[in-house]
Enzyme design. Structure first.
Site, short mmCIF file in Angstrom:
data_model
loop_
_atom_site.label_atom_id
_atom_site.label_comp_id
_atom_site.label_asym_id
_atom_site.label_seq_id
_atom_site.Cartn_x
_atom_site.Cartn_y
_atom_site.Cartn_z
N ASP A 28 -13.34 3.41 -6.87
CA ASP A 28 -13.80 4.25 -8.18
C ASP A 28 -15.26 4.54 -8.00
O ASP A 28 -15.99 3.52 -7.45
CB ASP A 28 -13.33 3.68 -9.31
CG ASP A 28 -13.61 5.00 -10.55
OD1 ASP A 28 -13.58 6.01 -10.07
OD2 ASP A 28 -13.43 4.42 -11.57
N HIS A 45 -16.72 11.59 -2.06
CA HIS A 45 -15.27 11.12 -1.40
C HIS A 45 -15.24 10.92 0.13
O HIS A 45 -14.70 10.10 0.45
CB HIS A 45 -14.19 12.16 -1.96
CG HIS A 45 -13.86 12.49 -3.54
ND1 HIS A 45 -13.92 11.37 -4.22
CD2 HIS A 45 -13.92 13.76 -4.09
CE1 HIS A 45 -13.77 12.14 -5.41
NE2 HIS A 45 -13.90 13.34 -5.29
N LEU A 139 -2.12 -6.79 9.14
CA LEU A 139 -2.30 -6.23 7.85
C LEU A 139 -1.76 -4.94 7.51
O LEU A 139 -1.38 -4.06 8.34
CB LEU A 139 -3.88 -5.93 7.70
CG LEU A 139 -4.41 -5.34 6.53
CD1 LEU A 139 -4.25 -6.07 5.26
CD2 LEU A 139 -5.53 -4.65 6.81
C1 IPE Z 1 -8.53 5.72 -10.98
O1 IPE Z 1 -9.88 6.33 -10.97
C2 IPE Z 1 -7.71 6.44 -9.75
C3 IPE Z 1 -8.70 6.35 -8.45
C4 IPE Z 1 -9.62 5.67 -8.15
C5 IPE Z 1 -7.68 7.05 -7.24
P1 IPE Z 1 -10.34 7.57 -12.04
O2 IPE Z 1 -11.40 7.74 -11.85
O3 IPE Z 1 -9.34 8.38 -11.91
O4 IPE Z 1 -9.75 6.49 -13.47
P2 IPE Z 1 -10.53 7.13 -14.92
O5 IPE Z 1 -9.89 8.44 -15.13
O6 IPE Z 1 -12.07 6.64 -14.99
O7 IPE Z 1 -9.69 5.93 -15.92
C1 IPE Z 2 -12.57 7.76 -7.27
O1 IPE Z 2 -13.79 8.12 -7.58
C2 IPE Z 2 -11.82 8.71 -6.42
C3 IPE Z 2 -10.72 9.28 -7.04
C4 IPE Z 2 -10.29 9.13 -8.30
C5 IPE Z 2 -9.98 10.42 -6.33
P1 IPE Z 2 -14.09 9.35 -8.93
O2 IPE Z 2 -14.06 10.83 -8.04
O3 IPE Z 2 -13.20 8.92 -9.76
O4 IPE Z 2 -15.64 8.90 -9.23
P2 IPE Z 2 -16.26 9.07 -10.47
O5 IPE Z 2 -15.55 8.01 -11.29
O6 IPE Z 2 -16.25 10.16 -10.99
O7 IPE Z 2 -17.76 8.54 -10.23
MG MG Z 3 -13.35 7.66 -11.46
#
Ligand code: IPE
Ligand code: IPE
Ligand code: MG
Length: 248
Positions: A28, A45, A139
């Site tokens: 995240d 990303h 792994l």
């Molecule tokens: C969780 O992150 C999903 C992934 C990392 C793929 P999100 O960014 O979607 O989670 P919330 O919305 O902050 O809970």
């Molecule tokens: C995690 O990073 C990747 C996915 C959920 C696909 P985010 O896109 O949720 O990044 P933030 O949380 O908005 O910073």
């Molecule tokens: Mg996120």
């Protein structure tokens, strides 16, 4: 957890400890990483995908047996169509060029999650990479793609109920082992350690059943900035935990 093991690249300060068998990571903070730099979210990303390369190979060198990473949740479809489509494109590229991700390392790639909603193109790429790496052993990298813990448990219930309705199974035969065997992670041990960077401290529908007794480790670092050093720190902290599993 204090098993002595042959010398590997992983050398914790105090003593030689085996790493957790299964580490799960909620990758995240990509969006916030990009925003801080005035870049579009997709740049975050892309940077996050690079981090996955480093961390996967580092985990392999440390002797971790299973690494499960949350790449796209069943709730992430709520994001703007453009971001979803960019994410799918990036995931597709990574599945195509999986050698960039794992090189010649002995790493098997599996994808867990619902196939519903994914394009035929992505589904074909998933099948291809799973087949190509099926014989690799050291792994296993499980990529949670279109994954949601509630969806997973619901699908398992539906399949078990279908067997009962078909007269092939008695309700009394349903136990925890059977439920576990109907999940995407059927032949994968539960995660020992769950890591979530970016400062959030929640599961966000990740491995709900499997995390019953996992240890959690949080960091404020956004995923694109997460380093091998952070992984070592998480593992060192994990070794200080006392897992009781309800016992004394
Ligand atoms: C969780 O992150 C999903 C992934 C990392 C793929 P999100 O960014 O979607 O989670 P919330 O919305 O902050 O809970
Ligand atoms: C995690 O990073 C990747 C996915 C959920 C696909 P985010 O896109 O949720 O990044 P933030 O949380 O908005 O910073
Ligand atoms: Mg996120």
């Amino acid at each position: 957890m204090r098993f002595w093991r042959k010398k590997t690249a992983y050398e914790p300060a105090a003593e030689q400890l085996s790493p957790p068998e299964h580490i799960a990571i909620i990758m995240d903070g990509n969006g916030r990483w990009a925003k801080k730099r005035g870049l579009p979210r997709t740049a975050g990303h892309k940077a996050g995908a690079k981090t996955l390369e480093h961390i996967t190979r580092a985990a392999g060198r440390m002797g971790v047996r299973y690494l499960t990473v949350y790449a796209f949740s069943t709730e992430n479809w709520k994001r703007p169509a453009e971001e979803v489509s960019e994410l799918m494109k990036l995931l597709g590229t990574y599945l195509d060029d999986y050698r960039n991700l794992i090189g010649e390392d002995d790493i098997r790639i599996r994808v867990i999650g619902s196939r519903e909603g994914l394009s035929v193109d992505i589904l074909e790429k998933i099948d291809r990479v799973e087949q190509a790496t099926a014989d690799r052993k050291s792994l296993t990298l499980n990529i949670a793609l279109n994954y949601g813990g509630r969806e997973e448990i619901t699908a398992a219930v539906r399949r078990i109920a279908t067997e009962v309705a078909g007269g092939r199974l008695e309700c009394a035969q349903i136990d925890q082992t059977m439920v576990g065997a109907h999940l995407y992670t059927a032949d994968i041990p539960d995660p020992d350690l769950v890591i979530r960077p970016s400062g959030e401290q929640r599961l966000s529908n990740f491995l709900l059943w499997q995390c019953a007794y996992s240890e959690f480790w949080y960091s404020d670092v956004n995923w694109p900035d997460f380093t091998e050093q952070d992984l070592r720190r998480a593992i060192d902290d994990y070794h200080k935990r006392n897992r009781r599993f309800g016992g004394v």
